[in-house]
Design an enzyme around this catalytic site. Structure first.
Site, short mmCIF file in Angstrom:
data_model
loop_
_atom_site.label_atom_id
_atom_site.label_comp_id
_atom_site.label_asym_id
_atom_site.label_seq_id
_atom_site.Cartn_x
_atom_site.Cartn_y
_atom_site.Cartn_z
N ASP A 194 53.04 7.56 76.86
CA ASP A 194 53.81 7.28 78.07
C ASP A 194 52.89 6.52 79.02
OD1 ASP A 194 52.31 9.48 79.09
OD2 ASP A 194 54.01 10.84 78.94
N GLU A 213 51.69 10.43 71.66
CA GLU A 213 52.36 10.93 72.88
C GLU A 213 52.44 9.85 73.95
OE1 GLU A 213 50.65 14.65 74.23
OE2 GLU A 213 50.42 15.41 72.19
N HIS A 223 48.50 9.03 76.87
CA HIS A 223 49.12 9.23 78.18
C HIS A 223 48.42 8.27 79.14
CE1 HIS A 223 51.48 12.60 76.88
NE2 HIS A 223 50.41 13.19 76.37
N GLU A 270 43.47 18.68 71.24
CA GLU A 270 42.61 18.56 72.43
C GLU A 270 41.34 19.40 72.36
OE1 GLU A 270 45.38 19.38 75.63
OE2 GLU A 270 46.66 17.69 75.08
N ASN A 323 44.39 15.85 67.25
CA ASN A 323 45.11 15.08 68.27
C ASN A 323 44.41 15.28 69.61
OD1 ASN A 323 47.59 13.66 69.03
ND2 ASN A 323 48.29 15.57 69.97
#
Ligand code: G2I
Length: 453
Positions: free
Chosen positions: A271, A269, A241, A164, A205
């Site tokens: 979701d 990641e 996300h 990030e 990432n």
């Protein structure tokens, strides 16, 4: 009556019954008889892709461990490898959870994605609150990377080295690292990681970089310049996300442009959160969204695969952070596969027709004393609903119900049958009902297999 569609055979479910005594829960889902599915990991392997999940080390037993081991071929420690976890006070290391996850992965023939070495968040207090010169910061970072990467050398397939680094507008995020060392902390971190483990694939990432936008373009330009400079960078992680119904239209195009730079792309990641309560319509939309993400990855050769950020709604960060949102993962909180699970399977070439829905009962021992215990049963529906219910089980060790509430229970010999009270027969799609009982026990108090209909 069918057993859990989790890659578990009925036999392993029964074995699970013994181990689950400590967890105090066992689940059996209804209805719709169906042949066992091919586990996601086998489908993914046939396509040369990774299917991963973030995991919590302490949960890797019972049903959670069975599903994590049976369905996924990659694991990412959700928190276990973060700096605050591994070095909570300076010079004092705690590798217990990270070691446990790596050992679990090796035992289950799974790859591990290390997460994460350089981040602005989840740093230990001594580091985050310290005052450091640039030289000190640089030494701290190099030591941290060397220590952690060396510990797992040759055992991790990939590392999220830098996590990030960007703001939404594509400028660099103001962090301990950026403020102290400038943007080149990224190149240095990658270089130190490569030196410590030449075989691990090294990634940057970030989130909100799934579609083509200012942030992903900044990441693109960074990776391009790192490649041009000969800095070791093997891939980019697109966290993903996502919000229900909002898979970016440029997702595949964005993956492709990174691939064209000569790096791998991993969805790290995934979701897809929704406003609660979940409904059949939302779960159907979520399945379409999951499929769109998987389809985009499958379509690009350099997309190595997809990792979900927790496979069950009972182990997701979403409800803690986004008030009123949840149900973001492929399994519900009772480990019943949701439409999203079948969408992943379908995108990976599976041929299963999803069941129309299921209701499941979770039995747990809420408290226990020398002669008695209080039990609790939760009935939850996902993609199905009940207007009346009966929950049955057989006590295997002479337990005897003495009292029940929110249900009427009868016991004949070992056989227990509980039906709804007048006021709680309805279990809506996405909803749940709980009842309780007291019972006597002696000797042992094993958790029974519970059925609901
Ligand atoms: O925030 C979601 C993810 C975004 N990308 C990087 C990931 O590393 C990040 O993961 C989450 C974990 O899933 C959460 O579990 O990172 C969070 C912290 O930013 C994690 O939350 C923390 C809680 O905030 C703490 O209170 C808790 O002690 O998890 C800790 C361990 O359970």
């Amino acid at each position: 009556m069918r057993s859990l569609r989790s890659g578990l055979s009925p036999a392993s479910l029964l074995t699970g019954a013994a181990t689950l005594v400590t967890l105090g829960a066992l689940l059996v889902a209804a209805p719709a008889a169906q042949a066992a599915d091919t586990p996601l990991r086998d489908l993914a392997a046939a396509k040369g892709k990774a299917i991963g999940t973030a995991v919590t080390g302490s949960k890797l037993t019972g049903t959670y461990g069975d599903i994590a081991g049976a369905q996924f071929n990659w694991l990412t420690p959700g928190n276990a490898m973060k700096w605050e976890t591994v070095e909570p006070s300076r010079g004092t290391y705690n590798w217990a959870e990270a070691d446990q996850i790596v050992a679990f992965a090796q035992a289950h023939n799974q790859q591990v994605r290390g997460h994460t070495l350089v981040w602005h968040s989840q740093n230990p207090g001594w580091l985050a609150n310290g005052t450091w010169t640039p030289a000190e910061l640089s030494t701290l970072l190099q030591d941290h990377i060397s220590t952690e990467v060396t510990r797992y050398k040759g055992r991790l397939a990939a590392w999220d080295v830098v996590n990030e680094p960007f703001n939404e507008d594509g400028t660099y995020r103001s962090t301990l690292w950026y403020n102290g060392l400038g943007a080149d902390y990224i190149a240095q971190a990658l270089t130190w990681a490569r030196a410590a483990d030449p075989s691990a694939k090294l990634y940057i990432n970030d989130y909100n970089v799934e579609g083509v936008n200012a942030k992903s373009t900044a990441l693109y330009n960074l990776v391009k310049s790192l490649k041009e400079r000969g800095v070791p960078i093997d891939g980019v992680g697109l966290q993903a996300h996502l919000i229900l119904g909002q898979v970016p239209a440029t997702f595949q195009q964005n993956i492709q442009r990174f691939a064209d730079l000569g790096v791998d792309v991993a969805i790290t990641e995934l979701d897809i959160r929704m406003q609660l309560p979940s409904t059949e319509a939302k779960l159907t939309q979520q399945a379409a969204d999951y499929k769109a993400v998987l389809d985009a990855c499958v379509a690009v050769a350099r997309c190595t695969g997809v990792t979900v950020w927790g496979f069950t709604d009972s182990d997701s960060w979403i409800p803690d952070v986004f008030t009123g949102y949840g149900a973001a993962t492929p399994y519900d909180e009772n480990y019943v596969p949701k439409p999203a699970y079948y969408a992943i399977a379908t995108a990976l070439g599976g041929t299963t027709t999803p069941p129309t829905g299921a209701c499941s009962a979770t039995y747990s021992v809420a408290s226990q004393w020398n002669t008695g215990f209080t039990g609790q049963v939760r009935i939850a529906c996902s993609g199905a609903a009940l207007s009346a219910w009966r929950v049955s089980w057989s006590f295997g060790a002479g337990q005897q119900i003495t009292q029940a509430w929110n249900a009427t229970c009868a016991q004949t010999g070992a056989a227990v049958s509980c039906v709804n009270a007048s006021y709680n027969g309805t279990v809506p799609n996405g909803g749940s009902v709980t009842f309780g009982f007291n019972a006597a026990w002696s000797g042992s108090n094993p958790v029974p297999v519970v059925t609901v209909g």
